[in-house]
Design an enzyme around this catalytic site. Structure first.
Site, PDB file in Angstrom:
ATOM      1  N   SER A  39       0.837  -1.207   0.000  1.00  0.00           N
ATOM      2  CA  SER A  39       0.000   0.000   0.000  1.00  0.00           C
ATOM      3  C   SER A  39       0.871   1.257   0.000  1.00  0.00           C
ATOM      4  O   SER A  39       2.060   1.211   0.321  1.00  0.00           O
ATOM      5  CB  SER A  39      -0.952  -0.008   1.197  1.00  0.00           C
ATOM      6  OG  SER A  39      -0.223   0.052   2.392  1.00  0.00           O
ATOM      7  N   ASN A  40       0.249   2.359  -0.346  1.00  0.00           N
ATOM      8  CA  ASN A  40       0.978   3.619  -0.461  1.00  0.00           C
ATOM      9  C   ASN A  40       1.488   4.095   0.909  1.00  0.00           C
ATOM     10  O   ASN A  40       0.876   3.804   1.937  1.00  0.00           O
ATOM     11  CB  ASN A  40       0.055   4.668  -1.091  1.00  0.00           C
ATOM     12  CG  ASN A  40       0.779   5.970  -1.389  1.00  0.00           C
ATOM     13  OD1 ASN A  40       0.725   6.912  -0.624  1.00  0.00           O
ATOM     14  ND2 ASN A  40       1.481   6.014  -2.498  1.00  0.00           N
ATOM     15  N   SER A  41       2.549   4.890   0.879  1.00  0.00           N
ATOM     16  CA  SER A  41       3.145   5.382   2.126  1.00  0.00           C
ATOM     17  C   SER A  41       2.131   6.155   2.981  1.00  0.00           C
ATOM     18  O   SER A  41       2.256   6.210   4.211  1.00  0.00           O
ATOM     19  CB  SER A  41       4.334   6.295   1.801  1.00  0.00           C
ATOM     20  OG  SER A  41       3.896   7.363   0.978  1.00  0.00           O
TER      21      SER A  41
END
Ligand code: PLP
Length: 344
Positions: A108-110
């Site tokens: 998943s994105n930061s």
């Protein structure tokens, strides 16, 4: 980005609206209600996400996907704390808060991990499968282990269109686990969400009828300039109840009427930009078909590029092409790919 969107942005700046509440600018709120329902229909989202349908669902425009995720994480946290306090009044609030735990995938994105930092709640990044997809089995194992250790699972943030390879988490199997454990399921579809509008991508929408909230960025795939992140909630009251802090100077006589949401309760800041205007002008100018054609063009370009990469013996494709994303590398040492990246 597109010309109509820029015109909308300029008009919005010129009007100088700071929409704290409905009374500050009824058009700012009401056009947002209109365009969020247009968008939900365009993307063929379940009808409970529409303002116009009976029930507590609805959409709001946030600045970025990061904000949308943070709103979902904070609201889920507050809901979980309230639920636990009712079930276990003997426990103090700080005891409960110390046991909260959230989940996402290691793909998943930061901004998901950051939401956990900001919400002071650990987010476990669960291992995605070899195909970089997070499935219910991994979530089930983690939740069962954590519940046995006395922790309280709060939210799972799944991704449709991961940043690295545009992989799609398995929303159906994740939602089954979330339902069993009263865990909020949020879907971050920041990039891929626009493709819900394409019939050939209908598979992507599978399971969305079971999620609590989702977001997608119009500034990624839909010709609207930054910032513009659409977010839908199955039950907006859960967010409003969590964030509602009022003052006498914010009151107005139309408060609480249906179709007149005060979006300040749905977001982190108090003031808000008239973002709906650029969405409205973009839709009115390009039309639903124009927007679909734009996305299809991006996908066609990616297919063309993928074929060029495959035909070139110096390169290889490392993950299945998804929408407009082709992940490729130079064959051989990673250093060659690093150098290529620097030069690009
Ligand atoms: N989620 C995904 C899947 C993304 O790819 C990105 C950005 O690339 C984000 C979230 C963050 O978006 P924003 O900059 O709107 O917060």
């Amino acid at each position: 980005v597109s010309y109509p969107s820029i015109v909308g942005e300029i008009l919005s700046s010129g009007f100088g609206i700071v929409g704290f509440s409905w009374i500050c600018s009824p058009a700012c709120t009401e056009l947002e209600v209109v365009v969020m329902d247009w968008l939900a229909k365009f993307l063929k989202l379940p009808s409970h996400f529409l303002h116009e349908s009976e029930g507590p669902g609805g959409g709001v425009i946030q600045g970025s996907a990061s904000e949308a995720v943070l709103v979902a994480v904070l609201a889920a946290r507050e809901q979980a704390v309230r639920r636990e306090r009712e079930c276990h009044p003997e426990q103090s609030e700080s005891e409960i808060r110390g046991k909260l735990i959230a989940y996402s995938s290691d793909q998943s994105n930061s901004c998901i991990e950051k939401a956990g930092v900001l919400a002071a709640m650990p987010i476990k990044l669960l291992p995605a499968g070899d195909d970089l997809v997070l499935r219910g089995a991994a979530l089930k194992e983690a939740i069962e282990r954590d519940v046995a250790a006395g922790l309280i699972p709060v939210i799972c943030v799944a991704t449709l269109g991961t940043t690295g390879t545009c992989a799609y988490d398995d929303i159906e199997s994740l939602s089954s686990i979330c339902e069993q454990h009263q865990v909020w399921l949020h879907v971050d579809a920041a990039y891929a969400g626009g493709a819900f509008a394409l019939d050939e991508c209908a598979e992507l929408r599978r399971g969305l009828d079971r999620v609590d909230s989702l977001n997608f960025n119009l500034h990624k795939f839909m010709l609207v300039n930054f910032d513009c992140s659409a977010m839908w909630l199955r039950d907006a009251n859960k967010v409003i109840d969590s964030f509602n802090v009022d003052r006498i100077y914010l009151k107005h006589k139309h408060e609480g009427q249906t179709q007149i949401p005060d979006f300040r309760h749905w977001q982190i800041p108090l003031g808000r930009r008239f973002r709906a205007l650029k969405v409205w002008i973009t839709f009115r100018t390009l039309g639903a078909e124009g927007l679909r054609a734009h996305m299809r063009k991006h996908i066609d370009l990616a297919i063309q590029f993928e074929n060029l990469v495959k035909a070139d013996e110096r390169f290889e494709v490392v993950a299945p092409r998804a929408l407009g994303l082709v992940c490729f590398r130079a064959k051989g040492d990673n250093e060659v790919t690093s150098q290529l990246l620097q030069r690009l």
